[in-house]
Design a protein around this motif. Structure first.
Motif, mmCIF file in Angstrom:
data_model
loop_
_atom_site.group_PDB
_atom_site.id
_atom_site.type_symbol
_atom_site.label_atom_id
_atom_site.label_comp_id
_atom_site.label_asym_id
_atom_site.label_seq_id
_atom_site.Cartn_x
_atom_site.Cartn_y
_atom_site.Cartn_z
ATOM 1 N N ILE A 51 0.863 -1.178 0.000
ATOM 2 C CA ILE A 51 0.000 0.000 0.000
ATOM 3 C C ILE A 51 0.894 1.221 0.000
ATOM 4 O O ILE A 51 1.739 1.393 0.888
ATOM 5 N N ASN A 52 0.710 2.071 -1.026
ATOM 6 C CA ASN A 52 1.506 3.305 -1.144
ATOM 7 C C ASN A 52 3.004 3.013 -1.049
ATOM 8 O O ASN A 52 3.754 3.686 -0.337
ATOM 9 N N GLN A 53 3.425 1.964 -1.778
ATOM 10 C CA GLN A 53 4.826 1.540 -1.882
ATOM 11 C C GLN A 53 5.405 1.043 -0.544
ATOM 12 O O GLN A 53 6.612 0.887 -0.425
ATOM 13 N N LEU A 54 4.539 0.771 0.439
ATOM 14 C CA LEU A 54 4.971 0.185 1.706
ATOM 15 C C LEU A 54 4.549 -1.279 1.730
ATOM 16 O O LEU A 54 3.406 -1.616 1.435
ATOM 17 N N HIS A 79 -4.650 1.838 4.521
ATOM 18 C CA HIS A 79 -4.818 2.547 3.236
ATOM 19 C C HIS A 79 -4.661 4.057 3.404
ATOM 20 O O HIS A 79 -4.354 4.760 2.438
ATOM 21 N N LYS A 80 -4.866 4.557 4.623
ATOM 22 C CA LYS A 80 -4.680 5.985 4.876
ATOM 23 C C LYS A 80 -3.215 6.351 5.083
ATOM 24 O O LYS A 80 -2.863 7.538 5.093
ATOM 25 N N CYS A 81 -2.384 5.346 5.279
ATOM 26 C CA CYS A 81 -0.978 5.589 5.595
ATOM 27 C C CYS A 81 -0.210 5.895 4.303
ATOM 28 O O CYS A 81 -0.076 5.038 3.420
ATOM 29 N N MET A 82 0.307 7.111 4.195
ATOM 30 C CA MET A 82 1.027 7.527 2.997
ATOM 31 C C MET A 82 2.528 7.286 3.113
ATOM 32 O O MET A 82 3.224 7.157 2.109
ATOM 33 N N SER A 83 3.046 7.220 4.340
ATOM 34 C CA SER A 83 4.466 6.985 4.541
ATOM 35 C C SER A 83 4.651 6.282 5.877
ATOM 36 O O SER A 83 3.723 6.177 6.689
ATOM 37 N N ASP A 86 3.686 8.131 9.003
ATOM 38 C CA ASP A 86 2.264 8.278 9.343
ATOM 39 C C ASP A 86 1.683 7.036 9.995
ATOM 40 O O ASP A 86 0.507 7.034 10.382
ATOM 41 N N CYS A 90 -1.944 6.514 12.022
ATOM 42 C CA CYS A 90 -3.027 5.851 11.285
ATOM 43 C C CYS A 90 -3.602 4.663 12.042
ATOM 44 O O CYS A 90 -4.811 4.423 11.995
#
Length: 494
Positions: A51-54, A79-83, A86, A90
């Motif tokens: 998710i978001n490259q994680l 899914h809300k975690c951008m990095s 965060d 989250c």
């Protein structure tokens, strides 16, 4: 000897390694470490997500975790975690735990947590997603009442504690948590009301509970033998109950309750002899019926204890005490019986116990049928065959009914055990043997203590302010007046 010493040292080294093992920066390595820590159990499941490259990996025990909670609580948060920065914000929640210890993470997995591990990060995040298995809090089968609460404890300790707390919104109500059982890791809770319970007694009970070193603890009843001060006494020293109202009443009297995860049974201590004859029905009805049924239970205890032995003594030694109108019927009943009265009584008591045990083990409809039909058929058959007298059937039936009128199952079982030595004494010495047996029982009761509390209190030693809730149940307003006057007298003395 060297071999065994090496084995012990190897185990110590392994346990140290497991304790010191920390999270790795690789999610797959963390999964294998947890799998090793849980001895490759087949219920350990993992789910990889990007998710978001994680790169996330969710690890949980499918027998303990609820998949719906994972879908609703964890996945939307990820899914809300951008990095990676965060992530803390989250997935933070009331039940979240963050750790770097593999062993601690494994322990939390066993409690129903879901573990989140991320590549390039050597930390674990855990969220509570335990699958809840609830049983409706129905009334206990062995503690039914006519009036009052019809709710009982269940196997979920959190639900049981909530039921107690709902009935006692008291800031002084204290819950102390323990984990006992080296292999089962059962959660134990000690409950008492601070300021009402004796602090020294509560601390003694806590220390005794803490010292229990058993591998498994299944229920509070399992702990009794580790905590009893007089393990060879035939009388129960702990009150077992599944009723929240009964626990609450005992807590308000200054007693301590012990609850365990996975068991609806609660044990209450310290208790007295008269605690086992009290029922919630006594206080949910007017004082006259309550007092009548209280004294009826105590009379039934005496009947169940001495009636078989008195009958044996009369038949074997003291036939002259029988009223003249009963001599001929009694003589006709016992004539032709091939067994002595003692053996006759033993046969009937064992038969009743067999029918009772069979009725408990069978399903309820069949068990009731076995109890009724078995009792009628066996009773009629043995009389017709001339093996047992009619009077012995009546005596044993009355004894059994009297023993079942006692609210406590433990006291009822102890009572039935005590009838055997009294019957043997009466068959050898007659009334003299019964008196010696009763004297021995009374001496034992007077010497018995449970956590510094006399077992026969308030009779021995006599306590004036408590006798109004012992043999009889006096009006509650009268008991409150006496307690208030006693408190005033204590303050004046101070």
């Amino acid at each position: 000897m060297k071999f065994f010493r090496n084995q012990i040292e190897n185990k110590k080294d392994k346990s140290k390694k497991e304790d010191l093992a920390g999270a790795s920066a690789s999610a797959s390595e963390n999964y294998h470490s947890l799998l090793e820590c849980l001895h490759h159990t087949g219920e350990l499941k993992s789910q990889s997500l990007v998710i978001n490259q994680l790169k996330f990996m969710l690890i949980y025990l499918e027998t303990m975790a609820d998949p719906e909670k994972i879908q609703k609580l964890i996945l939307p948060a990820l899914h809300k975690c951008m990095s990676l920065a965060d992530l803390d914000e989250c997935i933070s929640s009331a039940g979240s735990v963050k750790t770097q210890s593999t062993r601690e993470a494994a322990d939390l997995l066993l409690e129903g947590y879901c573990l989140i591990t991320v590549d390039t990060c050597s930390e674990f995040w855990l969220l509570q997603v335990r699958a809840d298995i609830h049983r409706p809090p129905l009334e206990p089968e062995n503690e039914k009442v006519v009036r009052g609460s019809h709710i009982g404890f269940v196997e979920d300790m959190a639900v049981n504690l909530r039921m107690i707390r709902q009935r006692m919104a008291n800031k002084k109500l204290v819950f102390r948590y323990l984990t006992k059982g080296k292999e089962t890791n059962t959660k134990i809770v000690l409950a008492y009301v601070k300021g009402i319970a004796d602090e020294q007694v509560a601390e003694t009970i806590y220390r005794k509970t803490e010292k229990i070193g058993a591998d498994m603890i299944f229920s509070p009843g399992f702990m009794q033998e580790f905590m009893e001060e007089h393990p060879y006494s035939p009388f129960p020293q702990f009150l077992q109950t599944e009723r929240p109202d009964r626990v609450m009443a005992n807590l308000m009297e200054g007693k301590v309750a012990i609850l365990a995860e996975g068991s609806p049974t609660t044990i209450v201590m310290p208790v007295t002899f008269f605690s086992f004859f009290q029922s919630p029905d006594d206080y949910n009805s007017r004082f006259l019926p309550g007092a009548f049924y209280r004294i009826l239970r105590l009379i039934s205890f005496v009947i169940a204890l001495v009636l078989p032995s008195v009958y044996i003594a009369v038949i074997a030694f003291h036939f002259e005490v029988v009223p003249s109108d009963l001599v001929i019927p009694l003589k006709t009943s016992v004539s032709g019986i091939p067994f002595p009265p003692l053996l006759e009584a033993f046969i009937m008591v064992f038969t009743i116990e067999l029918i009772r045990e069979a009725g408990i083990r069978l399903p309820t409809p069949i068990g009731q049928t076995i109890g009724i039909v078995g009792g009628l058929i066996i009773g009629d058959a043995v009389v017709r065959a001339g093996l047992i007298s009619n009077m012995m059937i009546i005596v044993i039936a009355l004894t059994t009914v009297s023993s079942f009128s006692i609210p406590s199952v433990e006291m009822s079982a102890s009572l039935r055990l005590l009838t055997f030595p009294l019957m043997i004494l009466s068959s050898v010495f007659g009334f003299l043997g019964i008196m010696f047996g009763l004297m021995f029982i009374m001496i034992h009761l007077c010497k018995l203590h449970t956590f510094q509390s006399p077992y026969l209190e308030p009779v021995a030693p006599f306590t004036k302010t408590q006798y109004k809730d012992t043999f009889l149940r006096f009006p509650i307003r009268k008991q409150h007046k006496d307690k208030a006057s006693e408190a005033g007298g204590n303050k004046a003395n101070k």
